[in-house]
Scaffold this motif. Structure first.
Motif, PDB file in Angstrom:
ATOM      1  N   ALA A  68       0.841  -1.207   0.000  1.00 45.43           N
ATOM      2  CA  ALA A  68       0.000   0.000   0.000  1.00 45.43           C
ATOM      3  C   ALA A  68       0.872   1.252   0.000  1.00 45.43           C
ATOM      4  CB  ALA A  68      -0.930  -0.005   1.211  1.00 45.43           C
ATOM      5  N   SER A  69       1.937   1.232   0.802  1.00 44.39           N
ATOM      6  CA  SER A  69       2.822   2.390   0.883  1.00 44.39           C
ATOM      7  C   SER A  69       3.514   2.645  -0.451  1.00 44.39           C
ATOM      8  CB  SER A  69       3.861   2.159   1.985  1.00 44.39           C
ATOM      9  OG  SER A  69       4.765   3.230   2.014  1.00 44.39           O
ATOM     10  N   ALA A  70       3.962   1.577  -1.125  1.00 44.87           N
ATOM     11  CA  ALA A  70       4.632   1.732  -2.421  1.00 44.87           C
ATOM     12  C   ALA A  70       3.645   2.248  -3.469  1.00 44.87           C
ATOM     13  CB  ALA A  70       5.232   0.397  -2.863  1.00 44.87           C
ATOM     14  N   LEU A 107      -0.317  10.334   3.052  1.00 46.98           N
ATOM     15  CA  LEU A 107       0.454   9.380   3.874  1.00 46.98           C
ATOM     16  C   LEU A 107      -0.094   9.276   5.295  1.00 46.98           C
ATOM     17  CD1 LEU A 107       4.095  10.106   2.734  1.00 46.98           C
ATOM     18  CD2 LEU A 107       2.692   8.113   2.226  1.00 46.98           C
ATOM     19  N   GLU A 108      -0.932  10.229   5.651  1.00 47.43           N
ATOM     20  CA  GLU A 108      -1.595  10.211   6.949  1.00 47.43           C
ATOM     21  C   GLU A 108      -2.254   8.852   7.227  1.00 47.43           C
ATOM     22  OE1 GLU A 108      -2.067  12.108  10.343  1.00 47.43           O
ATOM     23  OE2 GLU A 108      -1.345  13.241   8.613  1.00 47.43           O
ATOM     24  N   VAL A 109      -2.792   8.236   6.181  1.00 46.17           N
ATOM     25  CA  VAL A 109      -3.513   6.973   6.393  1.00 46.17           C
ATOM     26  C   VAL A 109      -2.605   5.859   6.915  1.00 46.17           C
ATOM     27  CG1 VAL A 109      -5.180   7.529   4.568  1.00 46.17           C
ATOM     28  CG2 VAL A 109      -3.300   5.965   4.071  1.00 46.17           C
ATOM     29  N   LEU A 110      -1.288   6.008   6.695  1.00 51.04           N
ATOM     30  CA  LEU A 110      -0.352   4.966   7.132  1.00 51.04           C
ATOM     31  C   LEU A 110       0.155   5.190   8.546  1.00 51.04           C
ATOM     32  CD1 LEU A 110       1.654   4.644   3.813  1.00 51.04           C
ATOM     33  CD2 LEU A 110       0.308   2.820   4.858  1.00 51.04           C
ATOM     34  N   CYS A 111      -0.250   6.293   9.160  1.00 49.61           N
ATOM     35  CA  CYS A 111       0.350   6.659  10.450  1.00 49.61           C
ATOM     36  C   CYS A 111      -0.104   5.775  11.604  1.00 49.61           C
ATOM     37  CB  CYS A 111       0.122   8.125  10.749  1.00 49.61           C
ATOM     38  SG  CYS A 111       1.168   9.130   9.683  1.00 49.61           S
ATOM     39  N   GLY A 112      -1.134   4.951  11.376  1.00 46.72           N
ATOM     40  CA  GLY A 112      -1.544   3.998  12.400  1.00 46.72           C
ATOM     41  C   GLY A 112      -0.441   3.025  12.771  1.00 46.72           C
ATOM     42  N   VAL A 113       0.542   2.837  11.881  1.00 51.48           N
ATOM     43  CA  VAL A 113       1.625   1.879  12.156  1.00 51.48           C
ATOM     44  C   VAL A 113       2.605   2.395  13.206  1.00 51.48           C
ATOM     45  CG1 VAL A 113       1.497   0.882   9.839  1.00 51.48           C
ATOM     46  CG2 VAL A 113       3.198   2.661  10.314  1.00 51.48           C
ATOM     47  N   LYS A 114       2.491   3.686  13.557  1.00 51.41           N
ATOM     48  CA  LYS A 114       3.402   4.266  14.552  1.00 51.41           C
ATOM     49  C   LYS A 114       3.515   3.413  15.812  1.00 51.41           C
ATOM     50  CE  LYS A 114       1.839   8.491  14.781  1.00 51.41           C
ATOM     51  NZ  LYS A 114       1.594   9.930  15.000  1.00 51.41           N
ATOM     52  N   ALA A 115       2.385   2.820  16.192  1.00 46.86           N
ATOM     53  CA  ALA A 115       2.350   2.027  17.420  1.00 46.86           C
ATOM     54  C   ALA A 115       3.077   0.685  17.269  1.00 46.86           C
ATOM     55  CB  ALA A 115       0.896   1.792  17.835  1.00 46.86           C
ATOM     56  N   THR A 118       7.869  -2.507  14.098  1.00 51.07           N
ATOM     57  CA  THR A 118       8.285  -3.354  12.975  1.00 51.07           C
ATOM     58  C   THR A 118       7.499  -2.997  11.712  1.00 51.07           C
ATOM     59  OG1 THR A 118       6.728  -5.084  13.600  1.00 51.07           O
ATOM     60  CG2 THR A 118       8.970  -5.283  14.449  1.00 51.07           C
ATOM     61  N   ARG A 119       6.248  -2.554  11.880  1.00 46.92           N
ATOM     62  CA  ARG A 119       5.457  -2.172  10.701  1.00 46.92           C
ATOM     63  C   ARG A 119       5.877  -0.823  10.144  1.00 46.92           C
ATOM     64  NH1 ARG A 119       1.688  -5.910   9.896  1.00 46.92           N
ATOM     65  NH2 ARG A 119       2.654  -5.853   7.868  1.00 46.92           N
ATOM     66  N   VAL A 120       6.498   0.008  10.982  1.00 47.54           N
ATOM     67  CA  VAL A 120       7.000   1.293  10.491  1.00 47.54           C
ATOM     68  C   VAL A 120       7.963   1.055   9.328  1.00 47.54           C
ATOM     69  CG1 VAL A 120       8.536   3.227  11.087  1.00 47.54           C
ATOM     70  CG2 VAL A 120       6.650   2.601  12.621  1.00 47.54           C
ATOM     71  N   LYS A 121       8.771   0.003   9.439  1.00 47.71           N
ATOM     72  CA  LYS A 121       9.738  -0.297   8.370  1.00 47.71           C
ATOM     73  C   LYS A 121       9.037  -0.724   7.086  1.00 47.71           C
ATOM     74  CE  LYS A 121      13.416  -1.011  11.552  1.00 47.71           C
ATOM     75  NZ  LYS A 121      14.474  -1.830  12.088  1.00 47.71           N
ATOM     76  N   CYS A 122       7.913  -1.423   7.229  1.00 49.08           N
ATOM     77  CA  CYS A 122       7.113  -1.785   6.046  1.00 49.08           C
ATOM     78  C   CYS A 122       6.603  -0.517   5.365  1.00 49.08           C
ATOM     79  CB  CYS A 122       5.929  -2.652   6.453  1.00 49.08           C
ATOM     80  SG  CYS A 122       6.384  -4.160   7.338  1.00 49.08           S
ATOM     81  N   ALA A 123       6.174   0.450   6.184  1.00 49.08           N
ATOM     82  CA  ALA A 123       5.564   1.673   5.649  1.00 49.08           C
ATOM     83  C   ALA A 123       6.595   2.594   5.001  1.00 49.08           C
ATOM     84  CB  ALA A 123       4.821   2.414   6.758  1.00 49.08           C
ATOM     85  N   THR A 124       7.824   2.586   5.525  1.00 48.05           N
ATOM     86  CA  THR A 124       8.829   3.519   5.007  1.00 48.05           C
ATOM     87  C   THR A 124       9.673   2.923   3.881  1.00 48.05           C
ATOM     88  OG1 THR A 124      10.365   2.891   6.767  1.00 48.05           O
ATOM     89  CG2 THR A 124       9.044   4.868   7.135  1.00 48.05           C
ATOM     90  N   LEU A 125       9.584   1.604   3.669  1.00 51.87           N
ATOM     91  CA  LEU A 125      10.460   0.941   2.687  1.00 51.87           C
ATOM     92  C   LEU A 125      10.434   1.611   1.314  1.00 51.87           C
ATOM     93  CD1 LEU A 125      12.314  -1.363   1.790  1.00 51.87           C
ATOM     94  CD2 LEU A 125      10.265  -2.725   1.331  1.00 51.87           C
ATOM     95  N   ALA A 126       9.243   1.853   0.775  1.00 50.06           N
ATOM     96  CA  ALA A 126       9.136   2.425  -0.574  1.00 50.06           C
ATOM     97  C   ALA A 126       9.776   3.804  -0.649  1.00 50.06           C
ATOM     98  CB  ALA A 126       7.675   2.502  -1.003  1.00 50.06           C
ATOM     99  N   TRP A 127       9.759   4.509   0.488  1.00 55.63           N
ATOM    100  CA  TRP A 127      10.331   5.862   0.513  1.00 55.63           C
ATOM    101  C   TRP A 127      11.849   5.818   0.603  1.00 55.63           C
ATOM    102  CZ3 TRP A 127       7.570  10.030  -0.852  1.00 55.63           C
ATOM    103  CH2 TRP A 127       6.194   9.816  -0.967  1.00 55.63           C
ATOM    104  N   HIS A 128      12.385   4.798   1.288  1.00 56.57           N
ATOM    105  CA  HIS A 128      13.836   4.577   1.217  1.00 56.57           C
ATOM    106  C   HIS A 128      14.224   4.253  -0.224  1.00 56.57           C
ATOM    107  CE1 HIS A 128      14.781   4.577   5.499  1.00 56.57           C
ATOM    108  NE2 HIS A 128      13.769   3.771   5.742  1.00 56.57           N
TER     109      HIS A 128
END
Ligand code: ZN
Length: 144
Positions: A68-70, A107-115, A118-128
């Protein structure tokens, strides 16, 4: 439907029907991203003219969050310039990792992963990976 359910719907929609999920033969820039924590892999391809992203696609396989993030990333970077993307990527990381508050649009919709670190890395991968692609890095971007 509360806001979290709405966000969940958006993530599910992007993960089931990823946008711009295809090979881009004319790509001028590309790079791989890898998240060893989850096993997510993404290959980002861009067409950059001057310093503007004309097209962006991705391939690879990963969990729902990384897909979803990608998918969202490819939609958001198109038409933006390289500096804007670097800034947005950094803001997204600061929101998720450092708990800062920024205007980050869809990207606000992905911010639920903050908690869930390990999921933060899934969300940021495409941006790396998109930053690595802008740099045409031969080294895969990792979330580590
Ligand atoms: Zn993942």
């Amino acid at each position: 439907m509360d806001i979290n359910e709405l966000y969940q719907e958006v993530i599910l929609d992007h993960s089931k029907k990823p946008r711009n999920f295809r090979h881009l033969p004319q790509a001028t820039h590309h790079a791989d991203g890898y998240n060893p924590m989850c096993g997510d892999q993404v290959h980002v391809q861009l067409i950059i003219e001057g310093d503007t992203i004309k097209d962006a696609t991705f391939e690879g396989c990963g969990c729902a969050i990384s897909t979803a993030s990608a998918s969202m990333m490819t939609e958001m970077v198109r038409g933006k310039n390289v500096t804007e993307i670097q800034e947005l990527s950094e803001k997204f990381r600061e929101v998720l990792v450092e708990g800062k508050e920024h205007e980050i649009g869809d990207l606000e919709v992905l911010c639920g992963v903050k908690a869930f670190p390990t999921r933060v890395k899934c969300a940021t991968l495409a941006w790396h990976a998109v930053i690595a692609a802008i740099n045409n890095s031969a080294q895969p971007a990792t979330t580590e």
